[in-house]
Every structure is written in C-alpha cells, then in structure tokens.
Design a protein around this motif. Sequence first.
Motif, PDB file in Angstrom:
ATOM      1  N   GLY A 161      37.211  42.946  45.354  1.00  4.99           N
ATOM      2  CA  GLY A 161      37.286  44.059  45.498  1.00  4.99           C
ATOM      3  C   GLY A 161      36.432  44.423  46.890  1.00  4.99           C
ATOM      4  O   GLY A 161      34.765  44.043  45.993  1.00  4.99           O
ATOM      5  N   PRO A 162      36.254  44.775  47.775  1.00  5.39           N
ATOM      6  CA  PRO A 162      35.505  45.068  48.036  1.00  5.39           C
ATOM      7  C   PRO A 162      34.388  47.119  47.789  1.00  5.39           C
ATOM      8  O   PRO A 162      35.224  47.690  46.516  1.00  5.39           O
ATOM      9  N   THR A 170      36.386  51.044  45.675  1.00  3.97           N
ATOM     10  CA  THR A 170      37.787  50.705  45.065  1.00  3.97           C
ATOM     11  C   THR A 170      37.838  51.133  43.883  1.00  3.97           C
ATOM     12  O   THR A 170      39.825  51.018  43.112  1.00  3.97           O
ATOM     13  N   LYS A 182      36.220  49.447  41.317  1.00  5.09           N
ATOM     14  CA  LYS A 182      36.508  49.005  40.369  1.00  5.09           C
ATOM     15  C   LYS A 182      35.895  48.510  39.369  1.00  5.09           C
ATOM     16  O   LYS A 182      36.879  48.522  38.127  1.00  5.09           O
ATOM     17  N   GLN A 235      29.632  38.730  41.058  1.00  5.30           N
ATOM     18  CA  GLN A 235      29.270  38.101  42.432  1.00  5.30           C
ATOM     19  C   GLN A 235      27.751  37.225  42.838  1.00  5.30           C
ATOM     20  O   GLN A 235      27.477  35.984  43.388  1.00  5.30           O
ATOM     21  N   ASP A 242      32.241  42.292  44.140  1.00  2.40           N
ATOM     22  CA  ASP A 242      32.325  41.356  45.872  1.00  2.40           C
ATOM     23  C   ASP A 242      31.885  40.827  46.348  1.00  2.40           C
ATOM     24  O   ASP A 242      30.380  40.751  46.379  1.00  2.40           O
ATOM     25  N   THR A 299      32.300  39.585  49.465  1.00  2.98           N
ATOM     26  CA  THR A 299      31.913  39.677  50.590  1.00  2.98           C
ATOM     27  C   THR A 299      29.958  40.760  50.575  1.00  2.98           C
ATOM     28  O   THR A 299      29.309  40.488  51.508  1.00  2.98           O
ATOM     29  N   GLN A 300      29.336  40.509  49.479  1.00  2.00           N
ATOM     30  CA  GLN A 300      27.917  41.224  49.346  1.00  2.00           C
ATOM     31  C   GLN A 300      27.215  40.222  48.168  1.00  2.00           C
ATOM     32  O   GLN A 300      26.550  40.790  47.353  1.00  2.00           O
ATOM     33  N   THR A 336      42.910  41.097  42.799  1.00  2.00           N
ATOM     34  CA  THR A 336      42.253  41.529  44.515  1.00  2.00           C
ATOM     35  C   THR A 336      42.569  42.587  44.926  1.00  2.00           C
ATOM     36  O   THR A 336      43.785  42.722  45.676  1.00  2.00           O
ATOM     37  N   GLN A 374      40.281  47.576  51.578  1.00  2.00           N
ATOM     38  CA  GLN A 374      40.460  48.306  52.175  1.00  2.00           C
ATOM     39  C   GLN A 374      41.481  49.143  51.453  1.00  2.00           C
ATOM     40  O   GLN A 374      40.746  50.871  51.815  1.00  2.00           O
TER      41      GLN A 374
END
Length: 339
Positions: A134-135, A138, A140, A237, A262, A264-265, A293, A296
């Motif tokens: 997740g972003p 959050t 995590k 990631q 994440d 996305t990163q 998962t 946002q």
Amino acid sequence: MVKEKIATFDRMEELAHVLGSVDENLDALERAFAVHMTFREGGVKIMGEEDGVELASAALDSLMQLASKGEPIDVNRVNYVIGLTREGEQDKLQELGSDVVCVTVKGKPIKAKTLGQQKYIEAIRKNTIVLGIGPAGTGKTYLAVAMAVAAFREHRVNRLILTRPAIEAGEKLGFLPGDLQSKVDPYLRPLYDALFDMLGAESFQKHMERGSIEVAPLAYMRGRTLVDSFILLDEAQNTTVEQMKMFLTRLGNNSKAVITGDVTQIDLPRDTRSGLVDASRVLRDVEDIGIVTLSQKDVVRHQLVQKIIEAYEKAAAARQNDQQHGRRGNPRRGGKDAR
C-alpha cells in the motif's frame, strides 16, 4: 425536497469532542453532504436535501460510536467516516476501536484506524507470512512492528528481526565514513523509530545487546535460518526477485514474517523486476500466506497525504492512457497507422 432532522445524543461531552475545535468537524460534514448543521441543546439540527440529511445523520452517529470507545476524532477520522457513509459501509465501523494490538512505552494503545488496517492485522494473526502492500501513510510498517513487539512481549517468539534493502549501500553510501552498519543506519531509521516508540530507547538497547532484537540490512539475512522469530522486511518493493526468494527461504520453525512495501515507489533500475511485485503474483494461492492491499482510504497521516497520493495516481493513469493511445496509432510516435 428539503428536510429537517434533530439528531439527539445523551453524551454531550462526547458530542462536543465529535464536533471538533471551533466546530471544524461539523463544517466538514456540512461540506460533504451539502447540509446545514446547528448545535443545539441535546443534539444537532440538520437541514438540507433528504439524502444529504440522512447521510449526515448516519455519519454523525458513527462518529459518536467511535468517540464512546475512546477513539480520537480528528479530521482524518471524520473524512474516513464520510467516505464509508457515502458507500453505505458505516456499519462496519463497529469492528474498529476494541482491538488493541500493542501499547507504547508512553501508554498509548495502538489500534487499527481503518477497515483496511483491521484486515491487515487479522491477516498477520492468521498467517505465517503476510504481504502488506500500500501507499505511504497507511501504517504498514508501524502496525507490523506493533504486532512483532506484542508477540515478543508475550513470549510467542524469542527474537525480533527487522530488515530492509539498502539499494545504494554498494555505491553512494560507500563514500560515507564509518563501518557498514553506520552507513546503512539511515535506511533503517524508520524501524528504529517505531521500536523506540513501543519499547523505549533503554529497553531497545538492552535487547539489541542481548541479540534478541536485530535491525539489519537485507544482505545480512543470506545463509541464515531464522527460528522462533518475528521477521519484518520493510520497503520490499526495492528487493529483486532473487533477494525476495532468499528472504522467504530463511523462515524457520515457529517464525512469522511480514513483508511490506509500496509498489508505486520502486527505486530499482528500470530493467529490474521488483521482488514484491513478483511475490504477490507467485504466492497469491499459497496456503498460510496472506496478501493485503491497502489504499489511499487507509492513509492515517495528514489528510493532505491522501490527496497527494490520489493526484499521483491520476497522473499515472493519464500517462498510461496517453502511452496506450500513442501505441494505437499516433503517427508522431510510430504507431501502427504511421506512414
């Protein structure tokens, strides 16, 4: 059709807490549901279109339920309740607030603040390995550390091992002074911070010296078998497929692993596959492995973080759409219809 409703409450102190400083939470509810709300003795008067009035009333009732459990009511919590109310899922909020994961050294109880976080906690309890994706913001890593500390305090495991890849350790960090540990410490700082919060610096240091808590770069895991341990791999990631496989195969008897990241990163070179992305595909049907998962909606940092994530997601979707359009036949980009 304009409707008026009086939402009455017995616990006026909790109502004042829900309404917020200078009625800021009340203002958020008014904007969200296009209603006018007025505090009055015994409750709140709500005026507006019928649908908006009913939704505002339901959201206000949900916030009161959370306040009755001692939950803090801030702008983030109000916006989260507004989102669930719009989706008709406000009843699920009853699941929140009663499950204390861990208590910090200052006595603060750590609980799930969103339904996604609650699902994440339940997955960690149920499974031997959990992938939390997740972003930023959050929870995590923080919740995984809280679960690890709880298991350690209850003697369900003998060691805590927290690790993350330091992808630049062989390059840019090589020019920094000090030994390898001091060079990778900046990468491990978020893990130290979470442990300090829950154990206190003195207790943490004692456990580190005894070897019952270890915070180390991922490279230190190679060749080991980790038994009676709660292991957290953070920023996963940025692992390669080979590194992820190496980590997963370190698991020994009576151990649990949580892997967070994440997608996305990703900071890996463009031609390198992320081990986290690969593992979430390869392991999705393996028994005793949970994949959660977060989105946002589960961001619990400043409300602006949620807006930033949404903006980046929209920008990424727009770029992908432009690229697909170009591949379909934009002559300037060499599409199949180019002449």
